[in-house]
Design a protein around this motif. Sequence first.
Motif, PDB file in Angstrom:
ATOM      1  N   TYR A   8      20.213 -20.091  34.432  1.00  0.00           N
ATOM      2  CA  TYR A   8      20.436 -18.661  33.721  1.00  0.00           C
ATOM      3  C   TYR A   8      19.541 -18.451  31.972  1.00  0.00           C
ATOM      4  CZ  TYR A   8      22.527 -15.957  36.925  1.00  0.00           C
ATOM      5  OH  TYR A   8      23.353 -15.518  38.375  1.00  0.00           O
ATOM      6  N   ARG A   9      19.397 -19.344  31.490  1.00  0.00           N
ATOM      7  CA  ARG A   9      19.209 -19.365  30.137  1.00  0.00           C
ATOM      8  C   ARG A   9      17.715 -19.224  30.148  1.00  0.00           C
ATOM      9  NH1 ARG A   9      19.673 -23.782  27.606  1.00  0.00           N
ATOM     10  NH2 ARG A   9      21.113 -24.689  28.683  1.00  0.00           N
ATOM     11  N   THR A  10      16.752 -20.208  31.145  1.00  0.00           N
ATOM     12  CA  THR A  10      16.249 -20.407  31.497  1.00  0.00           C
ATOM     13  C   THR A  10      15.092 -19.091  32.110  1.00  0.00           C
ATOM     14  OG1 THR A  10      16.320 -22.635  31.384  1.00  0.00           O
ATOM     15  CG2 THR A  10      13.968 -21.634  32.814  1.00  0.00           C
ATOM     16  N   LYS A  11      15.997 -19.208  33.149  1.00  0.00           N
ATOM     17  CA  LYS A  11      15.297 -17.803  34.330  1.00  0.00           C
ATOM     18  C   LYS A  11      16.061 -15.897  33.523  1.00  0.00           C
ATOM     19  CE  LYS A  11      15.108 -17.809  38.161  1.00  0.00           C
ATOM     20  NZ  LYS A  11      15.235 -18.463  40.261  1.00  0.00           N
ATOM     21  N   TYR A  12      16.890 -15.707  32.866  1.00  0.00           N
ATOM     22  CA  TYR A  12      17.010 -14.562  32.470  1.00  0.00           C
ATOM     23  C   TYR A  12      17.818 -14.439  31.229  1.00  0.00           C
ATOM     24  CZ  TYR A  12      18.081 -15.413  37.549  1.00  0.00           C
ATOM     25  OH  TYR A  12      17.752 -15.213  38.803  1.00  0.00           O
ATOM     26  N   HIS A  13      18.166 -15.307  30.623  1.00  0.00           N
ATOM     27  CA  HIS A  13      17.975 -15.421  28.712  1.00  0.00           C
ATOM     28  C   HIS A  13      18.835 -14.719  29.124  1.00  0.00           C
ATOM     29  CE1 HIS A  13      13.783 -15.345  28.663  1.00  0.00           C
ATOM     30  NE2 HIS A  13      13.780 -14.287  29.543  1.00  0.00           N
ATOM     31  N   MET A  14      20.339 -15.798  29.079  1.00  0.00           N
ATOM     32  CA  MET A  14      21.626 -15.794  29.246  1.00  0.00           C
ATOM     33  C   MET A  14      22.580 -16.777  29.346  1.00  0.00           C
ATOM     34  SD  MET A  14      24.656 -13.252  31.835  1.00  0.00           S
ATOM     35  CE  MET A  14      25.322 -14.825  32.940  1.00  0.00           C
ATOM     36  N   SER A  15      23.431 -16.936  27.994  1.00  0.00           N
ATOM     37  CA  SER A  15      24.037 -18.529  28.385  1.00  0.00           C
ATOM     38  C   SER A  15      25.770 -18.211  28.834  1.00  0.00           C
ATOM     39  CB  SER A  15      23.639 -18.690  27.011  1.00  0.00           C
ATOM     40  OG  SER A  15      24.808 -20.084  27.245  1.00  0.00           O
ATOM     41  N   MET A  16      26.296 -18.396  29.750  1.00  0.00           N
ATOM     42  CA  MET A  16      27.004 -18.371  30.276  1.00  0.00           C
ATOM     43  C   MET A  16      27.978 -19.402  29.556  1.00  0.00           C
ATOM     44  SD  MET A  16      26.378 -18.523  33.057  1.00  0.00           S
ATOM     45  CE  MET A  16      26.138 -17.576  34.872  1.00  0.00           C
ATOM     46  N   LEU A  17      27.669 -20.371  28.672  1.00  0.00           N
ATOM     47  CA  LEU A  17      27.948 -21.839  27.681  1.00  0.00           C
ATOM     48  C   LEU A  17      28.835 -20.585  26.619  1.00  0.00           C
ATOM     49  CD1 LEU A  17      27.004 -24.509  27.996  1.00  0.00           C
ATOM     50  CD2 LEU A  17      29.393 -23.645  28.921  1.00  0.00           C
ATOM     51  N   GLU A  18      28.034 -19.754  26.424  1.00  0.00           N
ATOM     52  CA  GLU A  18      27.793 -18.878  25.009  1.00  0.00           C
ATOM     53  C   GLU A  18      28.942 -18.061  25.154  1.00  0.00           C
ATOM     54  OE1 GLU A  18      23.689 -17.491  23.556  1.00  0.00           O
ATOM     55  OE2 GLU A  18      23.090 -19.079  23.669  1.00  0.00           O
ATOM     56  N   ASN A  19      29.322 -16.820  26.692  1.00  0.00           N
ATOM     57  CA  ASN A  19      30.069 -15.972  26.397  1.00  0.00           C
ATOM     58  C   ASN A  19      31.327 -16.879  26.190  1.00  0.00           C
ATOM     59  OD1 ASN A  19      27.667 -14.470  27.207  1.00  0.00           O
ATOM     60  ND2 ASN A  19      28.019 -14.851  29.505  1.00  0.00           N
ATOM     61  N   LEU A  20      30.788 -17.894  27.286  1.00  0.00           N
ATOM     62  CA  LEU A  20      32.779 -18.357  27.231  1.00  0.00           C
ATOM     63  C   LEU A  20      32.700 -18.884  25.857  1.00  0.00           C
ATOM     64  CD1 LEU A  20      32.159 -20.434  30.515  1.00  0.00           C
ATOM     65  CD2 LEU A  20      34.094 -18.337  29.940  1.00  0.00           C
ATOM     66  N   LYS A  21      32.256 -19.739  25.201  1.00  0.00           N
ATOM     67  CA  LYS A  21      32.290 -19.882  23.791  1.00  0.00           C
ATOM     68  C   LYS A  21      32.527 -18.113  22.773  1.00  0.00           C
ATOM     69  CE  LYS A  21      29.598 -23.805  23.389  1.00  0.00           C
ATOM     70  NZ  LYS A  21      28.785 -24.435  23.218  1.00  0.00           N
ATOM     71  N   HIS A  22      31.927 -17.066  22.664  1.00  0.00           N
ATOM     72  CA  HIS A  22      32.924 -15.890  22.549  1.00  0.00           C
ATOM     73  C   HIS A  22      33.339 -15.052  22.564  1.00  0.00           C
ATOM     74  CE1 HIS A  22      30.658 -12.353  20.041  1.00  0.00           C
ATOM     75  NE2 HIS A  22      31.659 -11.677  20.940  1.00  0.00           N
ATOM     76  N   ILE A  23      34.606 -15.664  24.230  1.00  0.00           N
ATOM     77  CA  ILE A  23      35.635 -15.024  24.455  1.00  0.00           C
ATOM     78  C   ILE A  23      36.682 -16.101  23.986  1.00  0.00           C
ATOM     79  CG2 ILE A  23      36.828 -14.602  26.563  1.00  0.00           C
ATOM     80  CD1 ILE A  23      34.476 -14.647  28.226  1.00  0.00           C
ATOM     81  N   GLU A  24      36.307 -17.204  23.870  1.00  0.00           N
ATOM     82  CA  GLU A  24      37.347 -18.339  23.073  1.00  0.00           C
ATOM     83  C   GLU A  24      37.244 -17.955  21.283  1.00  0.00           C
ATOM     84  OE1 GLU A  24      38.470 -22.556  23.471  1.00  0.00           O
ATOM     85  OE2 GLU A  24      36.739 -21.884  23.023  1.00  0.00           O
TER      86      GLU A  24
END
Length: 138
Positions: free
Chosen positions: A82-98
């Motif tokens: 997702y970071r490579t193809k869509y410029h979005m990071s699930m890991l960053e999302n999860l860290k932000h939520i936490e």
Amino acid sequence: MSEIREEFIAPCGMNCRLCTANQREKNHCKGCRNERDIRYKTKGSSSCIIKNCPVFQSNKSGFCFECDKFPCQRLKQLDKRYRTKYHMSMLENLKHIEQYGMDEFLHNEEIKWTCRECGNIVCVHKSICLVCKTPFIE
């Protein structure tokens, strides 16, 4: 009312509201947290290793960041794609939520992914607004 709500945030950190499958009219996916009715389950969600992980299913938060193995290999692979193809990071999302909580995360997502032309939610997979076809520019 906000178009991006907590029930659209998958255990892996994906904002399902941004997904092509959620935004399309035919065979509309309601997101993996909204698939209580068997008629709405998608093949991808039903077979998702992350969603079906027994460790995730037993934690309090409902998100992968609570796991001792976070981030697991599967989540790392998904995040890289997702970071490579869509410029979005699930890991960053999860860290932000936490770190900052769901309300702030949802607020930031709404700002980031709302089409500046028509106000609809942009599709992460197409990098455009599916309603007015305006390209998404970060």
